[in-house]
Write a protein that holds these residues in place. Structure first.
Motif, PDB file in Angstrom:
ATOM      1  N   GLY A 113       0.801  -1.282  -0.076  1.00  0.00           N
ATOM      2  CA  GLY A 113       0.097   0.000  -0.012  1.00  0.00           C
ATOM      3  C   GLY A 113       0.983   1.164  -0.045  1.00  0.00           C
ATOM      4  N   VAL A 114       2.022   1.245  -0.698  1.00  0.00           N
ATOM      5  CA  VAL A 114       2.701   2.324  -0.730  1.00  0.00           C
ATOM      6  C   VAL A 114       2.447   3.616  -1.677  1.00  0.00           C
ATOM      7  N   SER A 115       2.045   4.717  -1.410  1.00  0.00           N
ATOM      8  CA  SER A 115       1.599   5.567  -2.109  1.00  0.00           C
ATOM      9  C   SER A 115       2.713   6.284  -3.009  1.00  0.00           C
ATOM     10  N   VAL A 116       2.695   6.738  -4.115  1.00  0.00           N
ATOM     11  CA  VAL A 116       3.309   7.643  -5.258  1.00  0.00           C
ATOM     12  C   VAL A 116       4.453   8.541  -4.399  1.00  0.00           C
ATOM     13  N   MET A 117       3.667   9.155  -3.262  1.00  0.00           N
ATOM     14  CA  MET A 117       4.374  10.142  -2.592  1.00  0.00           C
ATOM     15  C   MET A 117       5.633   9.391  -1.705  1.00  0.00           C
ATOM     16  N   GLU A 118       5.114   8.444  -1.154  1.00  0.00           N
ATOM     17  CA  GLU A 118       6.188   7.705  -0.252  1.00  0.00           C
ATOM     18  C   GLU A 118       7.371   7.082  -1.073  1.00  0.00           C
ATOM     19  N   GLU A 119       7.206   6.781  -2.420  1.00  0.00           N
ATOM     20  CA  GLU A 119       8.132   6.333  -3.291  1.00  0.00           C
ATOM     21  C   GLU A 119       8.868   7.148  -3.568  1.00  0.00           C
ATOM     22  N   ILE A 120       8.381   8.634  -3.994  1.00  0.00           N
ATOM     23  CA  ILE A 120       9.407   9.452  -4.380  1.00  0.00           C
ATOM     24  C   ILE A 120      10.102  10.006  -3.327  1.00  0.00           C
ATOM     25  N   LEU A 121       9.783  10.253  -2.127  1.00  0.00           N
ATOM     26  CA  LEU A 121      10.616  10.506  -0.900  1.00  0.00           C
ATOM     27  C   LEU A 121      11.573   9.299  -0.634  1.00  0.00           C
ATOM     28  N   ALA A 122      11.034   8.164  -0.652  1.00  0.00           N
ATOM     29  CA  ALA A 122      12.414   7.063  -0.688  1.00  0.00           C
ATOM     30  C   ALA A 122      13.255   7.193  -1.602  1.00  0.00           C
ATOM     31  N   ARG A 123      13.202   7.983  -2.861  1.00  0.00           N
ATOM     32  CA  ARG A 123      14.361   8.014  -3.699  1.00  0.00           C
ATOM     33  C   ARG A 123      15.075   9.263  -3.511  1.00  0.00           C
ATOM     34  N   VAL A 124      14.382  10.157  -3.238  1.00  0.00           N
ATOM     35  CA  VAL A 124      15.030  11.500  -3.155  1.00  0.00           C
ATOM     36  C   VAL A 124      15.908  12.047  -1.942  1.00  0.00           C
ATOM     37  N   VAL A 125      15.070  11.567  -0.961  1.00  0.00           N
ATOM     38  CA  VAL A 125      15.658  11.752   0.469  1.00  0.00           C
ATOM     39  C   VAL A 125      16.642  10.964   0.718  1.00  0.00           C
ATOM     40  N   VAL A 126      17.939  11.009   0.706  1.00  0.00           N
ATOM     41  CA  VAL A 126      18.884  10.025   1.216  1.00  0.00           C
ATOM     42  C   VAL A 126      18.968   9.819   2.716  1.00  0.00           C
ATOM     43  N   PRO A 127      19.337   8.852   3.199  1.00  0.00           N
ATOM     44  CA  PRO A 127      19.637   8.614   4.610  1.00  0.00           C
ATOM     45  C   PRO A 127      20.780   9.438   5.152  1.00  0.00           C
ATOM     46  N   LEU A 128      20.769  10.176   6.262  1.00  0.00           N
ATOM     47  CA  LEU A 128      21.794  10.852   6.908  1.00  0.00           C
ATOM     48  C   LEU A 128      23.050   9.953   6.887  1.00  0.00           C
ATOM     49  N   PRO A 129      24.127  10.535   6.361  1.00  0.00           N
ATOM     50  CA  PRO A 129      25.567   9.704   6.510  1.00  0.00           C
ATOM     51  C   PRO A 129      26.036   9.497   7.903  1.00  0.00           C
ATOM     52  N   SER A 130      26.599   8.518   8.042  1.00  0.00           N
ATOM     53  CA  SER A 130      27.127   8.406   9.680  1.00  0.00           C
ATOM     54  C   SER A 130      28.170   9.303   9.944  1.00  0.00           C
ATOM     55  N   TYR A 131      28.173   9.568  11.143  1.00  0.00           N
ATOM     56  CA  TYR A 131      29.071  10.554  11.911  1.00  0.00           C
ATOM     57  C   TYR A 131      30.356  10.665  11.350  1.00  0.00           C
ATOM     58  N   GLU A 132      30.865   9.486  11.169  1.00  0.00           N
ATOM     59  CA  GLU A 132      32.337   9.152  10.792  1.00  0.00           C
ATOM     60  C   GLU A 132      32.457   9.475   9.256  1.00  0.00           C
ATOM     61  N   THR A 133      31.445   9.358   8.516  1.00  0.00           N
ATOM     62  CA  THR A 133      31.647   9.637   7.090  1.00  0.00           C
ATOM     63  C   THR A 133      31.027  10.622   6.389  1.00  0.00           C
ATOM     64  N   ARG A 134      30.388  11.550   7.331  1.00  0.00           N
ATOM     65  CA  ARG A 134      29.662  12.736   7.259  1.00  0.00           C
ATOM     66  C   ARG A 134      30.268  13.780   6.345  1.00  0.00           C
ATOM     67  N   ASP A 135      31.720  14.017   6.202  1.00  0.00           N
ATOM     68  CA  ASP A 135      32.228  14.747   5.192  1.00  0.00           C
ATOM     69  C   ASP A 135      32.788  13.925   4.063  1.00  0.00           C
ATOM     70  N   LYS A 136      32.799  12.722   3.964  1.00  0.00           N
ATOM     71  CA  LYS A 136      33.192  11.966   3.033  1.00  0.00           C
ATOM     72  C   LYS A 136      32.164  11.436   1.672  1.00  0.00           C
ATOM     73  N   SER A 137      30.967  11.379   2.314  1.00  0.00           N
ATOM     74  CA  SER A 137      30.057  10.698   1.595  1.00  0.00           C
ATOM     75  C   SER A 137      29.607  11.691   0.478  1.00  0.00           C
ATOM     76  N   PRO A 138      29.551  11.132  -1.049  1.00  0.00           N
ATOM     77  CA  PRO A 138      29.422  11.925  -2.177  1.00  0.00           C
ATOM     78  C   PRO A 138      28.007  12.401  -2.134  1.00  0.00           C
ATOM     79  N   PRO A 139      27.712  13.659  -2.719  1.00  0.00           N
ATOM     80  CA  PRO A 139      26.267  14.000  -2.824  1.00  0.00           C
ATOM     81  C   PRO A 139      25.744  13.091  -3.778  1.00  0.00           C
ATOM     82  N   PRO A 140      24.357  13.152  -3.644  1.00  0.00           N
ATOM     83  CA  PRO A 140      23.402  12.203  -4.563  1.00  0.00           C
ATOM     84  C   PRO A 140      23.346  12.916  -6.145  1.00  0.00           C
ATOM     85  N   PRO A 141      23.199  12.181  -6.931  1.00  0.00           N
ATOM     86  CA  PRO A 141      23.001  12.723  -8.492  1.00  0.00           C
ATOM     87  C   PRO A 141      22.234  13.927  -8.324  1.00  0.00           C
ATOM     88  N   GLU A 142      22.307  14.862  -9.367  1.00  0.00           N
ATOM     89  CA  GLU A 142      21.433  15.836  -9.565  1.00  0.00           C
ATOM     90  C   GLU A 142      20.016  15.598 -10.019  1.00  0.00           C
TER      91      GLU A 142
END
Length: 220
Positions: free
Chosen positions: A45-74
């Motif tokens: 029962g996943v809605s389109v809105m939830e699917e969009i958010l799951a794709r575009v809102v990336v998880p918060l990088p871990s504290y150790e890798t916060r400055d090393k994680s590459p940004p998501p694609p444009e």
């Protein structure tokens, strides 16, 4: 020959329930840009809105890798912008509510780090400062990172300014009184205040020798 009324009624009823069963099995639909978008994940029962958010809102990088994680694609930022622009007014309220509630702060992690911070109060200052920094980082909403990524694409800042205008209208009109919406508005306001700081502005005198684009905007 005209069909028997009873037979006709039975056949019509069968056709009705057959069509109802077919449409009942279809995934949830959402109106975007005048079209109908259907969710592929019908089982949960996943809605389109939830699917969009799951794709575009990336998880918060871990504290150790916060400055090393590459940004998501444009493309993820553009997908978010295009989807939101295609929503109707009522759907925007629902979408922003989902964004603020499901893509905010991880309250469980914050609580755990807060307890750890209390446990470090009798330890050395360096340990306390690191615990405070971890807690501070965990208080960053996931959608705040999304806004930062959106600001880097063409037209992204203008999009965020319009998004904040929608948030203010929602709060003023009482379309939603959710505390999550208020936090979303505060986070976006804070980001825009940083970007439009007076110290970052460059002042130039406008004359007839200024670029035509600038003069045209002033004239408009």
């Amino acid at each position: 020959m005209k069909p028997n009324p009873v037979t006709w009624a039975v056949r019509s009823s069968v056709r009705f329930w057959r069509h109802r069963a077919v449409f009942k099995g279809l995934p949830e639909a959402s109106s975007v840009n005048g079209g109908r978008w259907f969710s592929a994940s019908t089982g949960k029962g996943v809605s389109v809105m939830e699917e969009i958010l799951a794709r575009v809102v990336v998880p918060l990088p871990s504290y150790e890798t916060r400055d090393k994680s590459p940004p998501p694609p444009e493309s993820t930022s553009l997908e978010f912008m295009n989807f939101y622009r295609g929503l109707e007014k009522e759907s925007k309220v629902d979408f922003l509510s989902k964004l603020s509630q499901e893509c905010g702060v991880d309250h469980k992690t914050v609580s755990e780090l807060a307890v750890k911070l209390l446990d470090t109060q009798r330890r050395d200052q360096a340990t306390i400062l690191q615990a405070e920094d971890r807690l501070r980082y965990s208080l960053t909403p996931r959608y705040k990172q999304l806004f930062s990524h959106v600001s880097r694409v063409e037209g992204g800042v203008k999009f965020l300014v319009d998004l904040r205008a929608d948030l203010l209208e929602i709060l003023t009109s009482k379309a939603s009184d959710s505390p999550h919406i208020r936090d979303l508005n505060s986070a976006l306001k804070s980001l825009l205040s940083e970007w439009f700081s007076v110290g970052l502005l460059r002042l130039e005198r406008i004359t007839w020798q200024s670029p035509c684009e600038v003069l045209q905007k002033i004239s408009q």
